[in-house]
Design a protein around this motif. Structure first.
Motif, short mmCIF file in Angstrom:
data_model
loop_
_atom_site.label_atom_id
_atom_site.label_comp_id
_atom_site.label_asym_id
_atom_site.label_seq_id
_atom_site.Cartn_x
_atom_site.Cartn_y
_atom_site.Cartn_z
N UNK A 141 0.80 -1.22 0.00
CA UNK A 141 0.00 0.00 0.00
C UNK A 141 0.84 1.28 0.00
N UNK A 142 2.16 1.16 0.13
CA UNK A 142 3.01 2.34 0.16
C UNK A 142 4.04 2.31 -0.95
N UNK A 143 4.48 3.50 -1.35
CA UNK A 143 5.53 3.59 -2.37
C UNK A 143 6.91 3.36 -1.79
N UNK A 144 6.99 3.29 -0.45
CA UNK A 144 8.28 3.11 0.23
C UNK A 144 8.24 1.85 1.09
N UNK A 145 9.40 1.19 1.27
CA UNK A 145 9.44 0.00 2.14
C UNK A 145 9.37 0.39 3.61
N UNK A 146 8.96 -0.56 4.46
CA UNK A 146 8.80 -0.30 5.89
C UNK A 146 10.12 0.10 6.57
N UNK A 147 11.26 -0.30 5.98
CA UNK A 147 12.55 0.06 6.56
C UNK A 147 12.74 1.57 6.68
N UNK A 148 12.03 2.32 5.86
CA UNK A 148 12.18 3.78 5.87
C UNK A 148 11.77 4.38 7.22
N UNK A 149 10.84 3.73 7.93
CA UNK A 149 10.41 4.26 9.22
C UNK A 149 11.60 4.42 10.16
N UNK A 150 12.36 3.34 10.34
CA UNK A 150 13.52 3.40 11.24
C UNK A 150 14.58 4.37 10.72
N UNK A 151 14.76 4.41 9.40
CA UNK A 151 15.74 5.33 8.84
C UNK A 151 15.37 6.79 9.10
N UNK A 152 14.07 7.09 9.01
CA UNK A 152 13.63 8.46 9.27
C UNK A 152 13.72 8.79 10.76
N UNK A 153 13.50 7.82 11.63
CA UNK A 153 13.68 8.06 13.06
C UNK A 153 15.11 8.50 13.33
N UNK A 154 16.07 7.84 12.70
CA UNK A 154 17.47 8.24 12.85
C UNK A 154 17.68 9.66 12.34
N UNK A 155 17.04 9.99 11.24
CA UNK A 155 17.14 11.34 10.68
C UNK A 155 16.59 12.38 11.66
N UNK A 156 15.44 12.08 12.28
CA UNK A 156 14.89 12.98 13.31
C UNK A 156 15.89 13.16 14.45
N UNK A 157 16.45 12.06 14.88
CA UNK A 157 17.35 12.10 16.04
C UNK A 157 18.64 12.85 15.75
N UNK A 158 19.03 12.89 14.46
CA UNK A 158 20.24 13.61 14.08
C UNK A 158 19.95 15.02 13.56
N UNK A 215 3.57 14.96 6.81
CA UNK A 215 3.47 14.34 8.13
C UNK A 215 4.55 14.90 9.04
N UNK A 216 5.01 14.07 9.97
CA UNK A 216 6.06 14.46 10.92
C UNK A 216 5.61 15.56 11.88
N UNK A 217 4.34 15.97 11.83
CA UNK A 217 3.92 17.13 12.61
C UNK A 217 4.28 18.44 11.96
N UNK A 218 4.70 18.40 10.69
CA UNK A 218 5.28 19.58 10.05
C UNK A 218 4.28 20.72 9.86
N UNK A 219 3.07 20.41 9.41
CA UNK A 219 2.09 21.46 9.22
C UNK A 219 1.68 22.10 10.54
N UNK A 220 1.51 21.28 11.56
CA UNK A 220 1.15 21.79 12.89
C UNK A 220 2.30 22.60 13.48
N UNK A 221 3.52 22.14 13.28
CA UNK A 221 4.68 22.88 13.79
C UNK A 221 4.77 24.26 13.15
N UNK A 222 4.49 24.32 11.87
CA UNK A 222 4.48 25.62 11.19
C UNK A 222 3.42 26.53 11.80
N UNK A 223 2.30 25.96 12.19
CA UNK A 223 1.22 26.75 12.78
C UNK A 223 1.53 27.23 14.20
N UNK A 224 2.59 26.68 14.82
CA UNK A 224 3.01 27.22 16.12
C UNK A 224 3.25 28.73 15.99
#
Length: 336
Positions: free
Chosen positions: A83-100, A303-312
């Protein structure tokens, strides 16, 4: 921190008994707004936002000093259906990106002075494929609610919840369809960028999920059709209500999770505003069902909360004007 619930029914009871806005602060803020050095309603919706914020903080002249953005990440068993254009592995990879500090949400949180926290929920153990049964057991749902609940800093004075989870637009569409009815194709969207065949598959998957998970109790729907990150967002939003912390809702996925609270207890989202209207086609339909008018509409669907963060920035500006402007009397300006 220990949650005030040990079962789904207790969680619902906590939500039902959560405090409402402070009526005295609402009245005082409304009165102050009428005395500020501007024509009536000249700041438009900023005035409503400031009064809403003041009423939940119990302070007629509040300040926003400790905003918090919380990103929850989870993996979905339904991704095995393609159902997604990306593999599930991307979730963990993006978590690392957030953390860095490398994601869009990091830049937005920094821009508006928000503390950013990231919680990965059992990424090595995806939820079950909800076309075959419930995505989560009751215990798994309670654990995710607890994670969300505990993630809220009591010192926070404005909360944003965001998510990362490959496959979670399908989950959100299934929740929305279960809660509000209609055909699955009216709720599914392109998510990470699937093509027309992908959209058709998502509609089919949502339809299958609704057939095998027929219970429409809103909190049952959350556990049966959601993901751990959606459930955690709901837990955080509920705890914010208990603590009288205003919340900015993000896009389609966040709003679908929050909708389970509103459908379970009417008024449960009164402490929330919609940060933006995302480019996910069903988001505006969901916001309309919840009677939430978005603050922004910039064709975002990250996603990522990005639209809401902008609205801060919008909420901060509204509160700064309300609390910092002089009254006509203070400024020695004639009211005309």
């Amino acid at each position: 921190m220990t949650a005030a619930f040990s079962s789904i029914s207790e969680f619902k009871s906590v939500l039902a008994n959560a405090p409402s806005f402070n009526e005295q602060a609402f009245n005082d803020a409304t009165q102050r707004n009428g005395q500020l050095t501007k024509p009536p309603a000249a700041l438009g919706r900023l005035e409503d936002i400031a009064i809403w914020y003041a009423s939940w903080r119990g302070d007629a002249t509040p300040k926003i000093e400790h905003p918090q953005v919380i990103i929850f990440a989870g993996n979905h068993g339904v991704t095995a259906r393609g159902v997604s254009a990306f593999p599930a592995d991307v979730t963990a990879q993006m978590v690392m990106n957030f953390q860095h500090g490398g994601a869009a949400i990091n830049q937005l949180a920094n821009t508006f002075g928000a503390k950013l926290d990231v919680h990965a929920l059992d990424l090595d153990n995806p939820t079950q494929d909800f076309t075959k049964g419930p995505a989560m057991s009751t215990d798994e749902c309670l654990a995710a609610l607890q994670t969300g609940w505990d993630a809220v800093d009591p010192e926070t004075d404005l909360l944003v919840t965001g998510e990362m989870g490959i496959g979670n637009t399908t989950s959100a569409a299934a929740i929305a369809c279960a809660l509000f009815g209609g055909a699955p194709e009216t709720w599914v969207g392109k998510g990470t960028g699937v093509d027309e065949a992908g959209l058709a598959l998502k509609s089919q998957v949502v339809g299958e999920a609704l057939l095998v998970n027929p219970d429409r109790d809103p909190l049952t729907v959350l556990g049966a059709l959601g993901g751990r990150e959606l459930v955690a967002m709901a837990g955080a939003i509920a705890h914010a209500r208990v603590l009288s912390i205003p919340v900015i809702l993000d896009g389609f996925i966040c709003t679908a999770a929050a909708a389970c609270l509103e459908r379970a207890v009417a008024g449960a989202l009164d402490h929330c505003v919609a940060g933006h209207q995302s480019d996910e086609q069903a988001h505006i339909k969901l916001l309309t069902a919840l009677n939430k008018k978005p603050l922004l509409a910039l064709d975002m669907r990250l996603g990522e909360g990005s639209g809401a963060a902008l609205a801060i920035g919008i909420v901060k500006a509204a509160v700064a004007c309300h609390s910092g402007m002089a009254t006509f009397a203070q400024a020695g300006v004639s009211e005309g």
